[in-house]
Design a protein around this motif. Structure first.
Motif, PDB file in Angstrom:
ATOM      1  N   LYS A  80       0.833  -1.211   0.000  1.00  0.00           N
ATOM      2  CA  LYS A  80       0.000   0.000   0.000  1.00  0.00           C
ATOM      3  C   LYS A  80       0.866   1.259   0.000  1.00  0.00           C
ATOM      4  O   LYS A  80       0.581   2.225  -0.701  1.00  0.00           O
TER       5      LYS A  80
ATOM      6  N   LEU B 144      -5.166  -3.969  -4.607  1.00  0.00           N
ATOM      7  CA  LEU B 144      -5.729  -4.965  -3.685  1.00  0.00           C
ATOM      8  C   LEU B 144      -5.757  -6.350  -4.327  1.00  0.00           C
ATOM      9  O   LEU B 144      -5.509  -7.363  -3.653  1.00  0.00           O
TER      10      LEU B 144
ATOM     11  N   ARG C  77     -15.626  -1.941   0.483  1.00  0.00           N
ATOM     12  CA  ARG C  77     -15.832  -0.489   0.633  1.00  0.00           C
ATOM     13  C   ARG C  77     -15.517   0.244  -0.662  1.00  0.00           C
ATOM     14  O   ARG C  77     -16.128   1.269  -0.977  1.00  0.00           O
ATOM     15  N   LEU C  78     -14.544  -0.271  -1.410  1.00  0.00           N
ATOM     16  CA  LEU C  78     -14.109   0.400  -2.637  1.00  0.00           C
ATOM     17  C   LEU C  78     -15.072   0.184  -3.792  1.00  0.00           C
ATOM     18  O   LEU C  78     -15.350   1.116  -4.563  1.00  0.00           O
TER      19      LEU C  78
ATOM     20  N   GLU D 174     -12.619  -6.596   3.167  1.00  0.00           N
ATOM     21  CA  GLU D 174     -13.366  -5.469   3.726  1.00  0.00           C
ATOM     22  C   GLU D 174     -13.066  -4.184   2.961  1.00  0.00           C
ATOM     23  O   GLU D 174     -13.971  -3.379   2.678  1.00  0.00           O
ATOM     24  N   GLU D 175     -11.792  -3.980   2.613  1.00  0.00           N
ATOM     25  CA  GLU D 175     -11.426  -2.774   1.873  1.00  0.00           C
ATOM     26  C   GLU D 175     -12.014  -2.787   0.461  1.00  0.00           C
ATOM     27  O   GLU D 175     -12.473  -1.763  -0.055  1.00  0.00           O
TER      28      GLU D 175
ATOM     29  N   GLN E 219      -8.961  -8.378   5.717  1.00  0.00           N
ATOM     30  CA  GLN E 219      -8.769  -6.929   5.602  1.00  0.00           C
ATOM     31  C   GLN E 219      -8.911  -6.470   4.153  1.00  0.00           C
ATOM     32  O   GLN E 219      -9.548  -5.446   3.876  1.00  0.00           O
ATOM     33  N   CYS E 220      -8.316  -7.228   3.229  1.00  0.00           N
ATOM     34  CA  CYS E 220      -8.434  -6.887   1.803  1.00  0.00           C
ATOM     35  C   CYS E 220      -9.887  -6.942   1.351  1.00  0.00           C
ATOM     36  O   CYS E 220     -10.355  -6.071   0.608  1.00  0.00           O
TER      37      CYS E 220
END
Length: 533
Positions: free
Chosen positions: A173, A196, A236-237, A232-233, A229-230
């Motif tokens: 990142k 991601l 959101r994206l 979830e991100e 975590q990926c």
């Protein structure tokens, strides 16, 4: 054995030739010939040529040229720098030292030289790789070119500690995201999506490569943690992606992205990641483009017609095909297709439950929850927790919670915490007490606020709970347990007084003391508490 002594400087030059031009195996064989005494008739001619005979399978003539070693000869068929020449060289060294020590010194020097050459080769290859590096990501490049650049930037990254997955995620990142910060939308969002994707792709690679490693447990745990975590991100994206602009102004890179995603999600390979959730989330954004959807559905049907599909791949394709029925609102058709799955996983359907929650489609959510019930019974605890939370949300919108209560009871003891919290919230104190009794939970392990609420409502409900706890403490037969029993008796006495049953208390404590009269330590604790004389 004949000995011939040549000048020291000539010997040093000869040792240099042995070190630089002979391989260790031939030096070993040459020393063996010398050691067995198979070198004969050593003679110096013309001041610079050493002539000798070496007995092997045959007798071979050897000529060592001390001035120009490259002109040395042997009558054997082995060619230049043969074992017979090495044998003669060891014979010449004998007057100056021990040939076996010289052999060890030469082998060490050759090993050092080999390592240095390997290192130089590696440096050269690395330099060539640097020259061949891809240009930094740019908006006019394809997503495949971005991914190749990402691979080059993290080429050779290996796991060497438990936190390496997390460190890798942070490094990616920090290093890769800045390249796309100045881009115009929608490519800026698409580039972030591909960063991601790259992390998820590498997580899968680490997971597969370290399965048999002694750190496999820690690495798998790290992979799953970073994978969540990926995910979830990504979730959101994806809603923030300008799909309209991507489909109209960047259709080529967007179509390539969908292809890369389908390749990962529809392969059916074992993975710590939920590629299917990402695939379905992205295609849920494509409802305004029926031509794209129709093309993807046709492709899925064509792949499903293949007769030699492995079960995992077939399941991945079925899940993807059923998703397009869900997009159209035909959940029944989707569930009918999903019945053909060889294995159902609860986590694959939380995407739909969350969508129903966001849209407040409670009846639709309940239909999915009922269908998932057999799967949830064998789900992991985290999946069960999510299932119960969604059902608690849905049940609040219903006039009767009987169905939910029956589900919680059916899934006991795994649903104990959810069910006990709901009963307390719904003020079903009698059912709450029955639950604690059936699970043999001591009042000492319950929240004091919960106990106070039940006591305030009806103190008599608490009596069986404390009676059971006292008996269980005594059954442990140790001093600490007896002290806990006395603590519980003190509270039990208070409860009896609150319900005006003092006579029952006196009868109970008398019978208890008589029943366990042989337990001396318990009798001592009862006397300390002044329950018996």
């Amino acid at each position: 054995m004949l000995k011939l002594q040549i000048p020291k400087n000539r010997i040093n030059e000869l040792i240099g030739h042995l070190r630089d031009t002979f391989d260790p195996a031939r030096l070993e064989r040459g020393w063996a010939y010398y050691h067995k005494g198979q070198v004969a008739e050593l003679e110096l001619k013309h001041g610079v040529e050493v002539h000798a005979l070496v007995r092997g399978t045959k007798r071979y003539e050897v000529i060592l040229d001390l001035d120009q070693f490259g002109k040395s000869e042997c009558s054997c068929p082995d060619g230049d720098n043969c074992k017979h020449m090495a044998a003669v060289a060891f014979a010449l060294y004998a007057p100056f030292g021990r040939p076996e020590l010289l052999l060890q010194h030469l082998k060490q020097a050759i090993a050092v030289r080999s390592r240095q050459q390997a290192k130089q080769t590696a440096v050269s290859k690395a330099a060539e790789k640097r020259q061949d590096r891809f240009e930094p990501p740019a908006p006019d490049q394809t997503p495949a070119q971005w991914q190749k650049f990402f691979d080059q930037q993290f080429y050779g990254f290996s796991l060497n500690q438990q936190q390496s997955i997390e460190l890798f995620y942070s490094a990616v990142k920090e290093k890769l995201l800045p390249y796309g910060e100045g881009w115009e939308q929608p490519l800026r969002g698409l580039y972030s999506l591909h960063v991601l994707f790259f992390v998820m792709r590498k997580i899968e690679q680490f997971y597969q490569e370290t399965k048999t490693s002694y750190l496999s447990y820690y690495i798998e745990t790290g992979c799953r943690t970073v994978g969540r975590q990926c995910l979830e991100e990504l979730l959101r994206l994806v809603p923030r992606l300008d799909v309209a602009l991507l489909a109209e102004k960047a259709s080529a890179p967007w179509k390539e992205t969908l292809g890369l995603l389908a390749e990962a999600a529809l392969s059916g390979k074992e993975s710590p990641l939920s590629w299917s959730t990402v695939y379905r989330s992205v295609w849920w954004r494509m409802t305004s483009y029926p031509a794209w959807v129709a093309e993807e559905r046709a492709r899925l049907r064509l792949m499903l017609e293949s007769p030699d599909l492995m079960p995992r791949r077939r399941d991945a394709l079925l899940l993807a095909e059923a998703h397009f029925d869900v997009i159209e609102g035909d959940d029944d058709a989707a569930r009918q297709k999903l019945e053909a799955l060889s294995k159902r996983e609860a986590r694959d359907y939380f995407l739909y439950l969350h969508r129903c929650y966001e849209e407040k489609a409670w009846d639709r959510m309940l239909a999915w929850l009922r269908w998932l019930l057999p799967v949830v019974q064998r789900a992991q605890q985290e999946e069960l927790r999510q299932f119960c939370q969604y059902w608690m949300e849905a049940v609040q919108q219903q006039t009767d919670d009987g169905e939910w209560v029956s589900v919680m009871i059916a899934l006991l003891p795994r649903t104990y915490h959810f069910y006990t919290a709901y009963l307390m919230k719904a003020q079903r104190y009698k059912a709450w007490i029955d639950l604690q009794l059936s699970n043999r939970v001591s009042p000492l392990d319950l929240y004091s606020l919960d106990l106070q609420a039940v006591e305030k409502h009806d103190p008599s409900l608490m009596l069986p709970l404390f009676h059971q706890a006292v008996e269980r403490c005594i059954a442990e037969k140790n001093r600490t347990a007896y002290k806990n029993a006395v603590r519980l008796l003190k509270k039990l006495h208070t409860l009896y007084k609150k319900v005006n049953r003092s006579n029952d208390w006196e009868d109970f404590i008398y019978r208890l003391a008589m029943k366990y009269s042989r337990l001396r330590a318990l009798q001592e604790e009862l006397r300390k508490g002044k329950w018996i004389p």
